[in-house]
Design an enzyme around this catalytic site. Structure first.
Site: not given
Ligand SMILES: CC(=O)N[C@H]1[C@@H](OP(=O)(O)O)O[C@H](CO)[C@@H](O)[C@@H]1O
Ligand SMILES: [Mg+2]
Length: 530
Positions: A280, A278, A498, A507, A500-502, A64, A282
């Site tokens: 990819d 972005d 919170r 954040r 981040s999940g990625t 992405s 989406d």
């Molecule tokens: C604040 C923010 O933009 N967070 C993004 C980011 O997630 P985080 O969990 O915040 O890292 O990546 C996700 C996957 O692409 C997207 O769904 C989400 O909106």
């Molecule tokens: Mg994307």
């Protein structure tokens, strides 16, 4: 499938000393760590397909908006949705299996656990974005699929939403809910046919689209060939997919949203429309500079959601269809002004945790569920009964007939499997054309509260636990009280923290009545984390 074949194929992809996790967006990290992960995801896709009685599963290789050196992989379920979350843990376990024998053992363990029959031929389709590392990862995937006898089909460089579309089309082909022709040509043709109908006798000038030098560039050029040139001119920029280092660099939806400024490559003309995708394709955000001061204005996912919801609401109203529920699904990152605006329109809003799978799920509760993350990822879902009503409604006047025709085309224009920047681009263009709105008129629906998104490196992000759709912390103990105390000192303020999940960060989001206040609040909350 033989044990020898799987183990022999797996040997080519040894696992690095690293722990992997199937997160919000599948696996995502430096590309050189991924070959073993992708190989094993291939095995999981085969199992998932057999578990689903041979329905087609999708595998998308992309990272992405991440930098060029990264890559990633995620699975697509039969109706074009994200992989069911209970299976993410199996992906994680398979990716972390220590050696080839352990991979095979876990694979057979899952077969037994789900009583998966070997008589079913699994089917998998796959595609990738334009990264330098993608071909090698595609090969790793292919080796896994071949080792376990999958009937597979490669779609080459595609946008993530295109692959979601293809999966759904393949699994619904020949049924009464066939989604479309399962080819890329079918995708372009479905979207453009609906667009050209909706734009009959209308023209919307031009829009400049920054493609982040990703796969959205070639896809948009292809889509444009199908659009009536009298309706729209799309100026495609940042579409260099040959120079790998340019991907997402100083361009793209994430750059524009995070920095709240134009990509350096864009010299904006007052009141002209600009959009960024972005890597990819989406996600999409719009922006413009105003006529008076040439100030940058962002039209983000919240603005797209409100635009779409009100337009569809008006069409339903004019069509004579009654008792039709429309809801807007957001996350905690939605600007407070957008939520207030939607509620003022009399529409319900729902807040879910971050990650589109949560939003998508919540949107299913409505006849029409509009969901967008503020960063521009989102779409509109119509329930099967809503579609049935739209397509069988008998209009009682010419005005109703027009509204129904538009509604039908809107349901075809929107990629209902997942957020799709190209479909969303066409949707916004249609709505602006119908309303005869310049971007400032769209923007004037409500004024965003100034906001700031920061990230903080912490020792252990898992120490941060949230509740209330991630708007409040339960752990570390006491931190939420300190945040609340700070928030109380500012006007119209809101802030939350919170994990981040990625990314391995926490954040911090803050919004308040003025730019100075929002920035100060974000900094002070961030300081609490040290
Ligand atoms: C604040 C923010 O933009 N967070 C993004 C980011 O997630 P985080 O969990 O915040 O890292 O990546 C996700 C996957 O692409 C997207 O769904 C989400 O909106
Ligand atoms: Mg994307």
């Amino acid at each position: 499938m033989s044990q020898e074949a799987v183990i022999a194929a797996s040997k080519a992809y040894p696992k690095p000393a690293q722990t992997f996790q199937y997160g919000t967006a599948g696996f995502r990290m430096k590309a050189d760590l991924l070959p073993s992960v992708v190989f094993r995801v291939g095995l999981l896709a085969a199992l998932r397909s057999r578990y689903k009685n041979g329905q087609v599963i999708g595998v998308m290789i992309t990272a992405s908006h991440n930098p060029p050196a990264d890559n990633g992989v995620k699975l697509i379920d039969p109706m074009g949705e994200m992989l069911e979350s209970s299976w993410e843990a199996y992906g994680t376990a398979l990716a972390n299996a220590e050696d080839d024998q352990a991979v095979y053992d876990y694979y057979t363990h899952l077969e037994q656990k789900f009583n998966i029959k070997s008589s079913v031929t699994p089917q998998v389709i796959y595609g990738s974005d334009t990264r330098e590392s993608s071909p090698a990862l595609v090969q790793a995937l292919k080796d896994a699929l071949d080792a376990v006898g999958v009937k597979s089909q490669a779609f080459g460089a595609v946008t993530t939403p295109q692959l979601h579309y293809l999966v759904r089309c393949l699994n619904t082909e020949g049924t009464d809910h066939a989604y479309g022709k399962p080819t890329l040509e079918g995708y372009y043709s479905k979207l453009s046919t609906a667009f050209n109908h909706l734009m009959t006798n209308r023209s919307n000038g031009s829009v400049t689209v920054d493609c982040a030098n990703g796969v959205g560039g070639p896809a948009l050029r292809e889509l444009q060939k199908h659009l009536n040139p009298d309706s729209i001119t799309i100026i495609v920029t940042n579409d260099d997919t040959e120079t790998f280092s340019k991907l997402n660099s100083q361009s793209g939806a994430d750059y524009v949203k995070t920095n709240q400024r134009l990509p350096p490559s864009v010299t904006a003309q007052p009141l002209a429309r600009y959009a960024s995708l972005d890597g990819d394709a989406d996600r999409i955000v719009y922006y413009y500079v105003d006529a008076k001061t040439s100030t940058f204005h962002l039209l983000d996912g919240d603005k797209i959601a409100t635009l779409a919801a009100s337009f569809i609401g008006d069409l339903v109203h004019h069509s004579g269809i009654t008792d039709f529920s429309i809801g807007v699904v957001q996350t905690a990152y939605a600007n407070g002004s957008s939520t207030a605006y939607i509620e003022k329109q009399g529409l319900p809003t729902v807040c879910t945790p971050t990650g589109v799978k949560h939003l998508h799920h919540a949107a299913l509760a409505y006849d029409c569920g509009v969901y967008f993350e503020a960063n521009g990822h989102g779409t509109v879902l119509f329930s099967p009964s809503a579609l049935q009503r739209i397509f069988t409604h008998e209009p009682e006047s010419p005005a109703q007939a027009t509204a129904i025709t538009h509604l039908k085309n809107i349901t075809e224009l929107i990629n209902q499997t997942v957020g799709d920047a190209l479909s969303d681009l066409l949707l916004v263009e249609v709505i602006l054309a119908h309303k005869a709105w310049t971007p400032d008129l769209w923007d004037a629906c409500y004024t965003d509260l100034p906001n700031r998104l920061e990230k903080a490196e912490v020792v252990d992000r898992n120490a941060f636990k949230t509740t209330d759709a991630e708007r409040k912390l339960t752990h570390p103990a006491g931190l939420q009280d300190q945040i609340d105390a700070l928030v109380g000192k500012y006007d119209q303020a809101r802030s939350f923290v919170r994990p981040s999940g990625t990314e391995n960060v926490v954040r911090v989001y803050a919004e308040a009545a003025t730019r100075t206040q929002a920035d100060e609040l974000a900094q002070k909350v961030k300081a609490l984390l040290r």
